[in-house]
Every structure is written in C-alpha cells, then in structure tokens.
Motif scaffolding. Sequence first.
Motif, PDB file in Angstrom:
ATOM      1  N   ASN A   1       0.946  -1.077  -0.079  1.00  0.00           N
ATOM      2  CA  ASN A   1       0.153  -0.023   0.166  1.00  0.00           C
ATOM      3  C   ASN A   1       0.978   1.273  -0.102  1.00  0.00           C
ATOM      4  O   ASN A   1       0.186   2.426  -0.124  1.00  0.00           O
ATOM      5  CB  ASN A   1      -0.858  -0.083   1.300  1.00  0.00           C
ATOM      6  CG  ASN A   1      -1.902  -0.931   1.154  1.00  0.00           C
ATOM      7  OD1 ASN A   1      -2.406  -1.619   0.106  1.00  0.00           O
ATOM      8  ND2 ASN A   1      -2.380  -1.450   2.207  1.00  0.00           N
ATOM      9  N   GLN A   2       2.369   1.126   0.128  1.00  0.00           N
ATOM     10  CA  GLN A   2       3.054   2.370   0.319  1.00  0.00           C
ATOM     11  C   GLN A   2       3.494   2.578  -1.333  1.00  0.00           C
ATOM     12  O   GLN A   2       4.093   1.766  -1.675  1.00  0.00           O
ATOM     13  CB  GLN A   2       4.241   2.216   1.132  1.00  0.00           C
ATOM     14  CG  GLN A   2       3.796   1.782   2.535  1.00  0.00           C
ATOM     15  CD  GLN A   2       4.771   1.587   3.604  1.00  0.00           C
ATOM     16  OE1 GLN A   2       6.008   1.303   3.155  1.00  0.00           O
ATOM     17  NE2 GLN A   2       4.633   1.635   4.772  1.00  0.00           N
ATOM     18  N   PRO A   3       3.340   3.813  -1.740  1.00  0.00           N
ATOM     19  CA  PRO A   3       4.114   4.063  -2.893  1.00  0.00           C
ATOM     20  C   PRO A   3       5.476   4.307  -2.772  1.00  0.00           C
ATOM     21  O   PRO A   3       6.128   4.569  -1.763  1.00  0.00           O
ATOM     22  CB  PRO A   3       3.077   5.503  -3.232  1.00  0.00           C
ATOM     23  CG  PRO A   3       2.857   6.300  -1.894  1.00  0.00           C
ATOM     24  CD  PRO A   3       2.692   4.826  -1.221  1.00  0.00           C
ATOM     25  N   ILE A   4       6.233   4.218  -3.758  1.00  0.00           N
ATOM     26  CA  ILE A   4       7.364   4.492  -4.127  1.00  0.00           C
ATOM     27  C   ILE A   4       7.849   5.936  -3.917  1.00  0.00           C
ATOM     28  O   ILE A   4       7.546   6.646  -4.533  1.00  0.00           O
ATOM     29  CB  ILE A   4       8.194   3.732  -5.207  1.00  0.00           C
ATOM     30  CG1 ILE A   4       8.022   2.167  -5.429  1.00  0.00           C
ATOM     31  CG2 ILE A   4       9.619   4.014  -5.325  1.00  0.00           C
ATOM     32  CD1 ILE A   4       8.375   1.586  -6.733  1.00  0.00           C
ATOM     33  N   PRO A   5       8.713   6.429  -2.947  1.00  0.00           N
ATOM     34  CA  PRO A   5       9.110   7.861  -2.841  1.00  0.00           C
ATOM     35  C   PRO A   5       9.959   8.342  -4.027  1.00  0.00           C
ATOM     36  O   PRO A   5      10.817   7.770  -4.385  1.00  0.00           O
ATOM     37  CB  PRO A   5       9.728   7.958  -1.724  1.00  0.00           C
ATOM     38  CG  PRO A   5      10.270   6.445  -1.457  1.00  0.00           C
ATOM     39  CD  PRO A   5       9.440   5.436  -1.887  1.00  0.00           C
ATOM     40  N   PHE A   6       9.315   9.303  -4.681  1.00  0.00           N
ATOM     41  CA  PHE A   6      10.033   9.785  -5.673  1.00  0.00           C
ATOM     42  C   PHE A   6      10.719  11.093  -5.112  1.00  0.00           C
ATOM     43  O   PHE A   6      10.534  11.458  -3.969  1.00  0.00           O
ATOM     44  CB  PHE A   6       9.039  10.160  -7.072  1.00  0.00           C
ATOM     45  CG  PHE A   6       8.728   9.129  -7.645  1.00  0.00           C
ATOM     46  CD1 PHE A   6       9.305   8.452  -8.580  1.00  0.00           C
ATOM     47  CD2 PHE A   6       7.497   8.438  -7.478  1.00  0.00           C
ATOM     48  CE1 PHE A   6       8.814   7.316  -9.350  1.00  0.00           C
ATOM     49  CE2 PHE A   6       6.848   7.352  -8.139  1.00  0.00           C
ATOM     50  CZ  PHE A   6       7.687   6.733  -8.980  1.00  0.00           C
ATOM     51  N   LEU A   7      11.364  11.769  -6.142  1.00  0.00           N
ATOM     52  CA  LEU A   7      12.044  13.153  -5.832  1.00  0.00           C
ATOM     53  C   LEU A   7      10.934  14.236  -5.542  1.00  0.00           C
ATOM     54  O   LEU A   7      10.227  14.254  -6.519  1.00  0.00           O
ATOM     55  CB  LEU A   7      13.113  13.608  -6.743  1.00  0.00           C
ATOM     56  CG  LEU A   7      14.491  12.355  -7.106  1.00  0.00           C
ATOM     57  CD1 LEU A   7      15.216  12.911  -7.914  1.00  0.00           C
ATOM     58  CD2 LEU A   7      15.344  12.622  -5.607  1.00  0.00           C
ATOM     59  N   THR A   8      11.222  15.042  -4.492  1.00  0.00           N
ATOM     60  CA  THR A   8      10.405  16.283  -4.513  1.00  0.00           C
ATOM     61  C   THR A   8      10.633  17.304  -5.634  1.00  0.00           C
ATOM     62  O   THR A   8      11.696  17.085  -6.358  1.00  0.00           O
ATOM     63  CB  THR A   8      10.259  16.924  -3.155  1.00  0.00           C
ATOM     64  OG1 THR A   8      11.542  17.379  -3.087  1.00  0.00           O
ATOM     65  CG2 THR A   8       9.888  15.797  -2.009  1.00  0.00           C
ATOM     66  N   LEU A   9       9.918  18.288  -5.952  1.00  0.00           N
ATOM     67  CA  LEU A   9      10.084  19.372  -6.736  1.00  0.00           C
ATOM     68  C   LEU A   9      11.695  20.050  -6.676  1.00  0.00           C
ATOM     69  O   LEU A   9      12.333  20.429  -7.451  1.00  0.00           O
ATOM     70  CB  LEU A   9       9.022  20.241  -6.912  1.00  0.00           C
ATOM     71  CG  LEU A   9       9.138  21.384  -7.983  1.00  0.00           C
ATOM     72  CD1 LEU A   9       9.155  20.725  -9.449  1.00  0.00           C
ATOM     73  CD2 LEU A   9       7.853  22.420  -7.840  1.00  0.00           C
ATOM     74  N   GLU A  10      11.657  20.521  -5.163  1.00  0.00           N
ATOM     75  CA  GLU A  10      12.952  20.837  -4.729  1.00  0.00           C
ATOM     76  C   GLU A  10      14.032  20.219  -5.048  1.00  0.00           C
ATOM     77  O   GLU A  10      15.123  20.615  -5.510  1.00  0.00           O
ATOM     78  CB  GLU A  10      12.710  21.484  -3.416  1.00  0.00           C
ATOM     79  CG  GLU A  10      11.954  22.436  -3.209  1.00  0.00           C
ATOM     80  CD  GLU A  10      10.455  21.888  -2.714  1.00  0.00           C
ATOM     81  OE1 GLU A  10      10.456  20.580  -2.551  1.00  0.00           O
ATOM     82  OE2 GLU A  10       9.570  22.418  -2.756  1.00  0.00           O
ATOM     83  N   GLN A  11      14.075  18.970  -4.961  1.00  0.00           N
ATOM     84  CA  GLN A  11      15.176  17.795  -4.960  1.00  0.00           C
ATOM     85  C   GLN A  11      15.304  17.685  -6.537  1.00  0.00           C
ATOM     86  O   GLN A  11      16.482  17.673  -6.844  1.00  0.00           O
ATOM     87  CB  GLN A  11      15.085  16.416  -4.469  1.00  0.00           C
ATOM     88  CG  GLN A  11      14.833  16.213  -2.968  1.00  0.00           C
ATOM     89  CD  GLN A  11      14.348  15.362  -2.429  1.00  0.00           C
ATOM     90  OE1 GLN A  11      13.673  14.568  -3.066  1.00  0.00           O
ATOM     91  NE2 GLN A  11      14.874  14.853  -1.116  1.00  0.00           N
TER      92      GLN A  11
END
Length: 77
Positions: A16-26
């Motif tokens: 149920n946990q999505p794969i964390p992607f880079l944020t816009l700032e990153q």
Amino acid sequence: MAEHLHSSTLSASGANQPIPFLTLEQKAAFVFVLLLFIFLGLLIVRCFRILLDPYSSMPSSTWTDYMEKDTFDYRIA
C-alpha cells in the motif's frame, strides 16, 4: 516456512506504500548541480585547450600589429 512468513509480511506491508520519488525541490537541485557539472567540464576543456595551444585562442591581429610596428621601427633606423 520462516521465509514464506517473512516474504508475506514484507509484501503485505509494502503493497500500500507508494515508492517515494524526488520532490520538486530535489529535482530542481539535481538539475542545477548537473548544469554546474556540465559548465565545469566545459571550462576544464577550454583551459586545457588554452594551455596546449595558447596562441590559437588569441586573435592574430593583436600580435601581428605589434610585430608590424616593430618592423616599421627597424625600417626607420
């Protein structure tokens, strides 16, 4: 049996946990750093080209005018 229990707990908890992607700032920081590395690479290439052949980067008019003035001074004498 222990492997089956371990794999089922991992798949159940991670399903149920999505794969964390880079944020816009990153992403912006990553692009900025990438552009800085490209710029640094171009500057390094340019510096090495100047070190290998320093007179090719200088316009010929700057040193030929100086030579012509010297030769003209010698003609007068």
